[in-house]
Design a protein around this motif. Structure first.
Motif, short mmCIF file in Angstrom:
data_model
loop_
_atom_site.label_atom_id
_atom_site.label_comp_id
_atom_site.label_asym_id
_atom_site.label_seq_id
_atom_site.Cartn_x
_atom_site.Cartn_y
_atom_site.Cartn_z
N ASP A 121 74.32 79.73 20.46
CA ASP A 121 75.22 80.55 19.66
C ASP A 121 76.24 79.65 19.01
O ASP A 121 76.64 78.64 19.60
N SER A 122 76.65 79.99 17.81
CA SER A 122 77.67 79.19 17.13
C SER A 122 79.05 79.85 17.17
O SER A 122 80.02 79.28 16.71
N ARG A 123 79.12 81.07 17.73
CA ARG A 123 80.39 81.79 17.79
C ARG A 123 81.19 81.36 19.01
O ARG A 123 80.63 80.94 20.02
N PRO A 124 82.53 81.52 18.96
CA PRO A 124 83.35 81.06 20.10
C PRO A 124 83.19 81.90 21.35
O PRO A 124 83.33 81.39 22.46
N LEU A 125 82.91 83.19 21.23
CA LEU A 125 82.68 84.09 22.37
C LEU A 125 83.83 84.06 23.38
O LEU A 125 83.61 84.12 24.59
N ALA A 170 76.20 75.79 18.82
CA ALA A 170 75.63 75.02 17.71
C ALA A 170 76.61 74.94 16.54
O ALA A 170 77.39 75.87 16.30
N PRO A 171 76.55 73.85 15.78
CA PRO A 171 77.30 73.81 14.52
C PRO A 171 76.69 74.79 13.53
O PRO A 171 75.51 75.14 13.61
N ASP A 172 77.50 75.27 12.60
CA ASP A 172 77.03 76.23 11.60
C ASP A 172 76.37 75.52 10.42
O ASP A 172 76.77 74.43 10.03
N TYR A 173 75.35 76.15 9.88
CA TYR A 173 74.87 75.78 8.56
C TYR A 173 75.88 76.30 7.53
O TYR A 173 76.45 77.39 7.69
N LYS A 182 69.26 78.39 15.72
CA LYS A 182 68.39 78.30 16.90
C LYS A 182 67.23 77.33 16.68
O LYS A 182 66.73 76.74 17.64
N VAL A 183 66.77 77.19 15.44
CA VAL A 183 65.56 76.40 15.19
C VAL A 183 65.79 74.91 15.48
O VAL A 183 65.04 74.31 16.27
N PRO A 184 66.79 74.24 14.87
CA PRO A 184 66.96 72.82 15.19
C PRO A 184 67.38 72.57 16.63
O PRO A 184 67.01 71.54 17.21
N VAL A 185 68.12 73.51 17.25
CA VAL A 185 68.53 73.31 18.65
C VAL A 185 67.31 73.39 19.57
O VAL A 185 67.17 72.59 20.51
#
Length: 408
Positions: A121-125, A170-173, A182-185
């Motif tokens: 996930d790229s969100r801080p949550l 993850a960093p954001d595109y 999710k794909v590159p990770v």
């Protein structure tokens, strides 16, 4: 199969701390009432009798390693006696349906840390009720956000079976929808682990005591298989440009190989249109990375074992979605119909194992706390009078008078 040392990748291997390290405390807060009872059962020498004929055959007592009272040890000890055998010939679900292996199982031993259970996930949550907040309370399921409950279930599943677990923020595109990360990770994770199990945060494995190895045998992951995904429901929006149903990218099993690396590479680069003209539309248009895989990538990687298609009924949807192509999520529940059900599912996932064990303990020690006065005494005013044999027979003939069924 072992990790290919030619892959120049170290970041996932070096993630040993960080935000996910707080999860032990968060999970403890969420489950502490049940864990107190778990520990009692674990320390009682003969608390759990043989439970023959059950889906959950409690044939051994729980034991916690000496000196290890960590939550991870308690959770592992709780489930260890009831884990389904990796190479068992069949599995019976909670509705009595029997699922059988076809042929000799490939996986006969636990894979352990060769498997990575992966959250991305790229969100801080970090808002109230979210996973990375400093505090999290249950409150009947209202105190935890649904998607955080899903990720807690993934973390628990990894602990139960001894798999590795990582949460990757993850960093954001800059130019595409957030789910593309999710794909590159996943691609990078496959450089450090032989197998990855990725789930969206609204996806849960319905039977936490059922090991991934058994599912790999059942779904026949061969040495040549690159990836496993489930069909989407049979609905108009779920078809690609060639008239085939999309594969849902919310649940992915992938196996390490150089060909798998190539597949994830072209998938991640699909919107750049160096290889697939027209793919840029899926940067922001539904269904994003799923549509890119469905319209382009899977047709390039089309060897017989490259992409294993799983039945929607077994690996997608939930009982609430059964009217949508029968996708009831037998093994894998994907709560796209109502994400609010995820926190309830987390509770059910724990309680379906805890309640039968508590019930068996109740019966085992029943001689100490169950007093059967009915049928032996009658009430007269404020007194209990022992029945004569004639009165006992008459009582049997009149059983149930002035009573309703339980709970009604």
């Amino acid at each position: 199969m072992s990790a290919n040392t030619n892959y120049a990748y170290t970041s996932l291997a070096n993630i040993a701390s960080g935000p996910h390290a707080r999860w032990r405390r968060i999970l403890l807060i969420a489950l502490i009432p049940m864990l107190c009872a778990f520990v009692y059962i674990a320390l009682e020498p003969s608390a759990i009798p043989s439970y023959k004929g059950s889906q959950y055959p409690y044939q051994h007592n729980v034991s916690i390693p000496d000196g290890d009272t960590s939550m991870a040890a308690v959770i592992k000890a709780l489930y260890e006696p009831i884990l389904h055998p990796v190479a068992a010939a069949n599995f019976t679900d909670d509705e009595g349906q029997v699922y059988r292996l076809h042929g000799e199982p490939r996986f006969k031993q636990k894979l352990g840390k060769k498997v990575l259970v992966l959250d991305i996930d790229s969100r801080p949550l970090n808002k109230p009720g979210q996973l990375m907040d400093d505090e999290l309370v249950w409150k009947g399921g209202e105190g935890i956000r649904a998607l955080s409950a899903g990720m807690l279930s993934h973390y628990t599943y990894a602990m139960i079976h001894g798999y590795d677990y990582k949460f990757v923020r993850a960093p954001d595109y800059e130019d595409r929808w957030g789910t593309w990360v999710k794909v590159p990770v996943m691609k990078e994770a496959l450089k450090t682990h032989d197998y990855i199990l990725f789930m969206d945060s609204d996806v849960m494995l319905h039977f936490p005591h059922l090991p991934l190895e058994w599912l790999l045998n059942y779904w026949n992951l061969t040495k040549e298989t690159l990836i496993m995904m489930s069909l989407d429901p049979d609905e108009p929006q779920n078809y690609d440009s060639r008239g085939n149903r999309y594969l849902n990218t919310g649940f992915v099993i992938a196996q390490q190989s150089e060909r798998t690396q190539e597949m994830f590479k072209v998938w991640a680069e699909c919107p750049d249109e160096g290889r697939y003209q027209g793919c840029a539309k899926w940067k922001l248009e539904m269904f994003h990375e799923q549509a890119a895989f469905g319209n382009y990538v899977r047709y390039d990687f089309d060897r017989p074992e490259d992409v294993k298609v799983l039945p929607c009924v077994e690996a997608n949807g939930a009982p609430e979605a059964e009217n949508r192509g029968g996708c009831k999520g037998t093994f894998v529940r994907h709560y796209w119909v109502n994400k609010g059900l995820v926190s309830k599912a987390l509770s059910d996932q724990v309680m379906q194992y805890f309640v039968p064990r508590l019930h068996q303990l109740y019966h085992k020690s029943g001689g100490d706390h169950v007093v059967n006065a009915k049928g032996n005494y009658r009430l007269q005013g404020a007194e209990m009078i022992e029945l004569t044999n004639e009165e006992k027979q008459a009582l049997k003939n009149d059983e149930g008078k002035n009573q309703k069924d339980e709970g009604w």
